[in-house]
Design a protein around this motif. Structure first.
Motif, PDB file in Angstrom:
ATOM      1  N   SER B 125     -33.424  25.323   3.436  1.00 55.63           N
ATOM      2  CA  SER B 125     -34.443  24.722   3.223  1.00 55.63           C
ATOM      3  C   SER B 125     -34.733  24.641   1.574  1.00 55.63           C
ATOM      4  O   SER B 125     -34.122  23.297   1.042  1.00 55.63           O
ATOM      5  N   ASN B 126     -34.906  25.302   0.537  1.00 58.09           N
ATOM      6  CA  ASN B 126     -34.513  25.312  -0.630  1.00 58.09           C
ATOM      7  C   ASN B 126     -33.194  24.870  -1.247  1.00 58.09           C
ATOM      8  O   ASN B 126     -33.883  24.226  -1.332  1.00 58.09           O
ATOM      9  N   VAL B 127     -32.475  25.230  -1.299  1.00 58.84           N
ATOM     10  CA  VAL B 127     -31.032  24.582  -1.779  1.00 58.84           C
ATOM     11  C   VAL B 127     -31.082  23.227  -0.949  1.00 58.84           C
ATOM     12  O   VAL B 127     -30.365  22.758  -2.201  1.00 58.84           O
ATOM     13  N   LEU B 128     -31.048  22.787   0.059  1.00 56.81           N
ATOM     14  CA  LEU B 128     -30.678  21.499   0.630  1.00 56.81           C
ATOM     15  C   LEU B 128     -32.054  20.903  -0.335  1.00 56.81           C
ATOM     16  O   LEU B 128     -31.561  19.943  -0.639  1.00 56.81           O
ATOM     17  N   LYS B 129     -32.788  21.234  -0.207  1.00 61.27           N
ATOM     18  CA  LYS B 129     -34.212  20.220  -0.754  1.00 61.27           C
ATOM     19  C   LYS B 129     -33.394  20.251  -2.586  1.00 61.27           C
ATOM     20  O   LYS B 129     -33.694  18.531  -3.133  1.00 61.27           O
ATOM     21  N   GLU B 130     -33.090  21.578  -2.534  1.00 65.30           N
ATOM     22  CA  GLU B 130     -32.416  21.013  -4.203  1.00 65.30           C
ATOM     23  C   GLU B 130     -30.774  19.563  -4.637  1.00 65.30           C
ATOM     24  O   GLU B 130     -30.978  18.947  -5.528  1.00 65.30           O
ATOM     25  N   LEU B 131     -30.731  19.932  -2.759  1.00 68.57           N
ATOM     26  CA  LEU B 131     -29.527  18.398  -3.761  1.00 68.57           C
ATOM     27  C   LEU B 131     -29.885  17.421  -2.617  1.00 68.57           C
ATOM     28  O   LEU B 131     -29.268  16.987  -3.328  1.00 68.57           O
ATOM     29  N   ILE B 132     -30.031  18.033  -1.914  1.00 71.63           N
ATOM     30  CA  ILE B 132     -30.771  16.088  -1.376  1.00 71.63           C
ATOM     31  C   ILE B 132     -32.050  16.359  -0.964  1.00 71.63           C
ATOM     32  O   ILE B 132     -33.130  17.040  -0.673  1.00 71.63           O
ATOM     33  N   LYS B 133     -32.699  15.546  -2.475  1.00 69.88           N
ATOM     34  CA  LYS B 133     -34.176  15.439  -2.080  1.00 69.88           C
ATOM     35  C   LYS B 133     -34.681  14.194  -1.111  1.00 69.88           C
ATOM     36  O   LYS B 133     -34.648  13.507  -0.695  1.00 69.88           O
ATOM     37  N   PRO B 134     -35.820  15.834  -0.404  1.00 72.90           N
ATOM     38  CA  PRO B 134     -36.726  14.491   1.006  1.00 72.90           C
ATOM     39  C   PRO B 134     -37.192  12.745   0.529  1.00 72.90           C
ATOM     40  O   PRO B 134     -37.467  13.171  -0.722  1.00 72.90           O
ATOM     41  N   PRO B 135     -37.444  12.525   1.500  1.00 69.26           N
ATOM     42  CA  PRO B 135     -37.877  11.337   1.449  1.00 69.26           C
ATOM     43  C   PRO B 135     -39.327  11.445   0.298  1.00 69.26           C
ATOM     44  O   PRO B 135     -40.673  11.431   1.143  1.00 69.26           O
ATOM     45  N   ASN B 136     -40.466  10.763  -0.797  1.00 68.67           N
ATOM     46  CA  ASN B 136     -41.244  10.734  -1.135  1.00 68.67           C
ATOM     47  C   ASN B 136     -41.443   9.596  -1.993  1.00 68.67           C
ATOM     48  O   ASN B 136     -40.273   8.873  -2.102  1.00 68.67           O
TER      49      ASN B 136
END
Lengths: 941, 414
Positions: B125-136
């Protein structure tokens, strides 16, 4: 509360600010495509991106938006990575349907492969590989070659996968362009993730390679690299690496041990896939390790906890684990023998987990835990799920049959269940009680009356048929058997065929037992069966009974009331060779389906089947000479040996084979035993019309007539040439007659004077052969020959010889003492009692460790499987069963040597080919070569 | 893995993603056919199309069905699918049909980032969140103002390092490390109250908010009781084998450090039931259940809930409780009694009558599922000894350990 309120607010907020994607579906009218088109061509970046998102969203739900292809491709030239990515996603989906348009994208791809940002380079090469359009693929080669050597490991690992993609599109291109070698080089990459992806790509290429032959051979060096990468790469990479390690067979035990040591830590990984793949490798390596070592014992112990842990994961993981445990329990029952409790069923387990657990519980059931198992099963029988309840009731029956001391308790449990009057429980119980009756005749008949009380509630054919069978079988103990059967006959036409057949047989049985008052009944049923039925099976059986009864009631009695073959205890065991193959496929689909990949993968040839490592023996050619040539050791060393044998009672070591499987006294030919081999369900309570016993019936089934061929005789060869025997020439051979080994010799006197005073002595030998009588050779005048036949006993002292069938002989006459050696023909040592019961065969095959399995390729086979079986039978090699697997005939054979060494064989013949594969299992592998030679001789005769 | 179809409980395919060539969703019919008969569809089913197979999981009422080629490891696929759902939950807090439909594009991007041609690409999830930012919320506003995207254009640092689970350059003003030791008691108790099967499955959940690259080691007072363990990839297995110490560089944020099973010792059972249930066809049955604490080492049983599954022939029941409410669902035949906290002085009781439909046989016995929570207790007796921190850190973090015991699959048979 606050949280949910917050999320509500956020969602409302999202909607207003256009963050969620559901709005992309608001326009579904005619003009949708048109509208998107104009948005895609908008000047504003944001608008463009939103439009592409809408397109992607439509695509995700399966709508066709391929008409927008040129407009979307136009958006590709952008420095906005997200937009670029979205366009790439679109391209992957639609390029195939618009190949000409897709060409427009090539330039951008090639440019992106040179981009300074590694993420873009990787993305481009990755996407190009996904576009299965030939024209684009052509342009892929150069960028791919560069990316495989890229300085950034992220690009390299993406490129590795791309090679596999390309192989799928055009295998020849990958081979021609040398990508395979580049991929192999990546196995030595400094980055473990790159190594893992290279392994994954290579194994996928191996899987799909047309030849079925692995493209990359694993050797110790690559294995070492893989083991190093194993510790550092991601969990998914570990699975790929472990799976390819499973294809490697270490060269010796030490290497196997060191691989085991480096893999065991994987058993504690949180990812179930890693754990199970590690178990696969270890199960395979266990075959190579000597089973009595401490290392092996510790390793076996380490396997249980991770398997148990898998059972507390998600239901889907449990299911796969259970299917695999089912195999492991059959192969190595010891691993989980103390873990019965983890297989206890919880009522909220999904049904597919419940059924698998139940199956394993039965496999693990033994005398020490049966009480626990039974009380569990009884609980299950009162659960809600009908399918599961039925299987639980059946399981109780299986327990009764498998664990004999528990039978009584099982029967009383079943009775209790019948008392519940729950319809489907009663019916299942009656079906299994029938099996229990067959297994333990004349033991539990006291419960028949209870069963009869439930007659009216039975509505399932199998239960009705079982009940009818019970009534017929025990007609003499059921006072109103005639009334009961008569009541069934009223609706005879409406019954299922299975029930009709049973009724017919049951009434005939009743008639034979109580002829006085049932004549009418039997006539009624015979006419129903022969005149009013369309079912040929029923009619035929009816006619046979009719004729039997009318011509020879005594014979009818013998046929119909003959002793029933017993049913076997272990049902649905996998065939050993299949089990071994499936063990190699642990963690794969094959292990879930319990079928070899050939059975569910199209275009897979039998050539690439996996098998557990074996101890192998050098091929036949090396040994062919031995058959003719006599090994003559130097005389000096022999003299000592021969002298010492006069002392006689030196305690020689017993032959290595001390374990002899018990031959079961009861012969079960049509019952479960056969079914195990044939893989079918047990025939339901239909009497085999058998008057024959043993071989005869087997012969009938397999179409083997009584052996017409005779034992092979091997022509005599010269054992002692005249020049070494001071004029005495001895030619000889071995033969078996009437259960004894004979040494047939021709003595020729080539000297100038008569010879007399012949005597013979054997050195100690592997089979304890000694002359059964003094040598009777009359005085032999010059230039005369005489034939001598000497019966041998195997009561002598035993000494292991090399080769095993070497026999050293001393012959004395008035001239001198002569020493020579010869080889006893293996087939003459095959005992007449070499036929194993099928069940014993199966269990013995399982018990003998795989390390004791030796394979051999037979050539020059004459005739088909039946012919071969016949020849073998004539030579005391007994065929236990024959079956046809994928066009190949498999013969399961057993033989017993005179010194009580049992040898179990599996002979695989391909019709039309003169070659065959022979797998041999025995506790004394030393005899293997001798048996193989004997096979060659017999088969070529 | 070739394609993924996401299917709702009524059998509609509402998302499809293809990693290789496009496969018609008609292939899902093999799955849907079985779904008609039972909600528990076997996770692996063969199809007759090009010897492919369908591997599926069922989570949050949604079926994730993948089309797989022949020789794949099914556990690999199943683990991956669960990971996908975990990531969805991580991104959107929940994962159901609505959430998926609302976030089609992000989900599509995620699926593409997680798998390439059947090979997992990035699943941390670390890597993914850097690639695709979670909606916020705030980022959306910011993006719409500045014209930025929520898609990163640089390669995440962690994606290829030897520690892919941790990103570099993490900074916190308050450095904290929390460890939750959560143990679940799985048990089957028979009618007479004796234990048929019991085991403790435990896990250590961490919430680590530490700056830099901290290297932690966690030791236990009594590590001997852990005989069957599985670790997060960050744990150094060698040190555990030799010293029984958990040594690791933690991921940033929440994660499961280890899970374990305790079966070797006898498992203490924290709760007991005194029950008297009588069901008879066509009569008023009786039910009387009292709940009490057994081995709790002085702690209180909280959030106690009983779920009683009655046989189909039970029509209704009218009961009185001394504490908590009960609900009987006539369709599923499940009686739920929310007991709450147990006061040792006054043990909770439920009693009353149960109506059985006349003329039916009682084909099965009721069974009870029990839930409870005991805070500040790890029932196995596991205790954390100390947490040491090494690495490039020059701060004193706040450390906390919490223990809790819950009922896992805790069943009482009647």
């Amino acid at each position: 509360m606050f949280q949910s309120l917050l999320s509500l607010i956020i969602r409302a907020f999202d909607r207003d600010h256009g963050m969620t994607d559901s709005k992309y579906f608001t326009t579904t009218k005619k003009g949708e495509i048109f509208e998107l088109k104009s948005e895609l061509n908008s000047d504003k970046k944001e608008k463009k991106k939103e439009a592409v998102k809408k397109v992607i969203a439509s695509m995700t739900v399966g709508k066709d938006v391929s008409a927008l292809f040129p407009d979307v491709v136009n958006c590709m030239q952008t420095d906005n990575l997200e937009l670029k990515k979205l366009v790439y996603l679109y391209l992957m989906n639609y390029a195939k349907s618009q190949p000409d348009m897709a060409i427009m994208a090539v330039n951008t791809f090639v440019k992106d492969c040179e981009d300074s940002n590694p993420l873009i380079r990787a993305l481009a090469v990755r996407t190009m590989g996904c576009i299965r359009v030939d024209k684009i693929t052509e342009y892929l080669c150069e960028p791919l070659r560069k990316c495989l050597k890229d300085e950034d490991p992220y690009v390299r690992k993406t490129a590795a996968v791309c090679v596999a993609k390309l192989y799928d599109i055009s295998s020849s291109m990958v081979e021609d362009q040398g990508f395979l070698d580049q991929l192999k080089d990546l196995l030595s990459d400094s980055n473990p993730m790159v190594v893992a992806n290279a392994v994954a790509a290579l194994s996928e290429i191996n899987e799909s390679s047309a030849s079925g032959q692995p493209l990359v051979e694993l050797n110790s060096a690559t294995i070492n690299k893989l083991l190093t990468a194993l510790n550092e790469c991601t969990e998914w990479g570990q699975v790929f690496i472990l799976d390819s390690l499973a294809n490697y067979t270490p060269k010796d035990e030490r290497e196997a041990q060191s691989i085991c040591e480096r893999i065991t830590p994987r058993l504690a990984h949180a990812n179930a896939a890693v754990v199970l793949s590690a178990i696969k490798v270890l199960m395979k390596l266990l075959e190579i390790l000597s089973s009595d070592s401490d290392f092996c014992a510790t390793l076996t112990k380490k396997l249980a906890p991770p398997l148990v842990t898998l059972l507390s994961s998600e239901a889907e993981v449990q299911y796969v684990a259970l299917r695999n445990i089912n195999l492991i329990v059959q192969k190595r029952p010891d691993i989980l023998k103390h873990e019965m409790k983890v297989f206890f069923v919880k009522y909220n387990d999904p049904i597919y987990v419940k059924l698998e657990k139940l199956d394993i519980m039965i496999r693990l059931a033994n005398q020490s835990n049966i009480a626990q198992v039974l009380s569990e099963l009884k609980e299950y029988a009162t659960e809600v799920d009908v399918d599961f309840v039925r299987k639980a009731v059946r399981a109780i029956g299986r327990c009764a049959i498998k664990v004999e001391p528990s039978a009584e308790r099982c029967v009383s449990t079943l009775l209790e269940l019948i008392q519940t009057k729950v319809n489907y429980v009663v019916q299942e119980a009656i079906v299994v009680i029938k099996d229990i009756f067959r297994k333990y005749p004349n033991k539990y008949e006291s419960i028949i009356s209870t069963l009869c009380e439930n007659l009216d509630t039975l509505d399932e054919p199998e239960a009705r048929a079982s009940m009818v069978w019970i009534i017929g079988e025990y007609a003499e103990r059921i006072d109103n058997a005639d009334e009961l059967l008569d009541s069934f006959l009223e609706g005879f036409q409406d019954e299922n065929a299975q029930v009709q057949l049973q009724l017919l047989t049951a009434v005939v049985k009743l008639f034979l037992k109580r002829p006085a008052d049932t004549q009418e009944l039997v006539q009624h049923v015979l006419s129903l069966a022969t005149q009013d039925s369309d079912n040929p099976d029923l009619r035929d059986r009816g006619f046979i009974y009719w004729r039997l009864l009318s011509t020879d009631p005594a014979a009818a009695k013998e046929v119909v009331l003959a002793d029933k073959p017993l049913i076997s205890e272990e049902t649905d065991l996998l065939e050993p060779t299949l089990l071994d193959e499936l063990i190699c496929h642990i963690a794969s689909l094959a292990s879930v389906y319990h079928k070899p990949p050939t059975a569910f993968v199209e275009g897979r040839t039998a050539g690439v089947r996996k098998s557990l490592p074996n101890r192998t023996i050098p091929s036949a050619s090396d040994h062919d000479n031995n058959v003719e040539a006599t090994v003559i050791p130097s005389q000096d060393s022999l003299i000592g040996d021969l002298l010492s044998m006069d002392i006689g009672d030196i305690n020689a070591p017993a032959p290595a084979s001390s374990v002899i499987p018990q031959q079961h006294s009861n012969v079960d030919l049509l019952g479960g035993g056969l079914d195990i081999l044939l893989g079918g369900p047990a025939p339901t309570a239909v009497e085999p019309a058998t008057l024959n016993t043993g071989n005869g019936l087997l012969g009938d089934i397999f179409g083997l007539s009584t052996p017409a061929t005779t034992m092979v005789s091997v022509p005599k060869i010269t054992w002692l040439p005249a020049e070494k025997g001071k004029g005495l020439e001895i030619q000889g051979t071995f033969a078996r007659r009437g259960g004894h080994v004979f040494m047939d010799m021709t003595f020729t006197n080539k000297a100038m004077q008569a010879m007399s005073g012949f005597a013979i002595q054997f050195n100690k030998n592997s089979f304890g052969l000694v002359p059964g009588a003094p040598l009777q050779v009359p005085t032999l005048p010059p230039a005369q020959s005489t034939e001598v036949s000497l019966q041998l006993n195997n009561t002598g002292p035993v000494l292991r010889m090399e080769p095993i069938n070497n026999l050293q002989i001393a012959i004395k006459n008035n001239v001198d003492v002569f020493y020579f050696a010869c080889l006893v023909h293996g087939q003459t040592l095959f005992s007449e009692e070499g036929q194993l019961d099928k069940r014993v065969f199966l269990s013995t095959w399982k018990e003998i460790p795989a390390a004791n399995e030796v394979q051999y390729t037979l050539s020059g086979i004459i005739g088909n499987a039946d012919g071969v079986a016949q020849k073998m039978t004539a030579n005391n090699v007994f065929t236990i069963a024959k079956r046809n697997v994928e066009g190949q005939d498999m013969l399961y054979q057993s033989l017993k040597l005179d010194n009580n060494v049992w040898v179990l064989l599996e002979l695989k013949l391909t019709p039309g080919s003169t070659e065959g594969t022979l797998s041999l299992k025995t506790r004394s592998v030393e005899v293997a070569q001798m048996v193989f030679t004997a096979y060659e001789i017999i088969i070529k005769s | 893995m070739e394609s993924l179809f996401i299917i709702n409980s009524s059998g509609d395919v509402f998302l499809e993603k293809h990693w290789r060539s496009v496969i018609s969703k008609g292939i899902c019919d093999y799955f849907l056919e079985r779904l008609k008969n039972s909600n528990d569809v076997v996770p692996i089913i063969p199809t007759s199309m090009n010897s492919t197979n369908l591997v599926s999981i069922n989570r949050c009422g949604v079926y994730f069905v993948t089309v797989c080629k022949s020789e794949i490891s099914p556990l690999f696929v199943i683990e991956f699918l669960h990971r996908v759902v975990d990531i969805f939950v991580d991104y959107f807090n929940e994962c159901n049909e609505t959430v998926i439909k609302e976030n089609y594009v992000v989900i599509y991007e995620l699926l593409d980032e997680m798998l390439d041609n059947g090979f997992p690409l990035a699943t941390e999830s670390n890597v993914l969140k850097e690639l695709i930012k979670p909606p916020n919320v705030f980022r959306t506003i910011a993006n719409s103002v500045t014209g930025k995207t929520n898609f990163s254009d640089t390669l995440p640092v962690g994606s290829l390092s030897a520690i892919p689970w941790r990103k570099s350059g993490v900074k916190y003003t308050n450095n904290e490390a929390y460890f939750d030791v959560i143990e679940e008691v799985d048990a089957i108790i028979d009618k007479s109250g004796s234990t048929i099967f019991a085991e403790i499955s435990g896990e250590i959940q961490c919430l680590i908010k530490l700056s830099g690259m901290p290297d932690l080691s966690l030791s236990f007072v009594n590590p001997r009781i852990l005989d069957d363990v599985s670790f997060h990839p960050c744990v150094r297995f060698k040190r555990w084998e030799t010293e029984r110490v958990l040594s690791f560089i933690p991921p940033d944020g929440g994660f499961r450090l280890m899970s374990y099973h305790v079966t070797s010792q006898s498992v203490p059972i924290p709760i007991y039931l005194r029950h008297n249930i009588h069901l008879k066809t066509g009569e008023q049955g009786r039910l009387d259940i009292t709940v009490g604490p057994k081995t709790t080492l002085g702690r209180t049983l909280e959030s106690v809930k009983l779920e009683i599954l009655f046989p189909k022939s039970v029509v209704n029941c009218s009961l009185v409780t001394t504490q908590g409410k009960y609900v009987f669902d006539q369709n599923s035949k499940i009686l739920n009694w929310d007991v709450g906290k147990i006061d040792v002085q006054k043990l909770p009781n439920i009693r009353g009558s149960v109506t059985v439909m006349a003329g039916t046989t009682i084909e099965s016995m009721p069974s009870i599922n029990v839930q409870f929570t005991i805070s500040q207790l790890a029932v196995s007796g596991l205790k954390v000894n100390r947490l040491d921190m090494y690495g490039d850190v020059k701060y004193k973090p706040f450390k906390g350990v919490k223990y809790v015991t819950k009922a896992g699959k805790f069943q009482i048979r009647l």
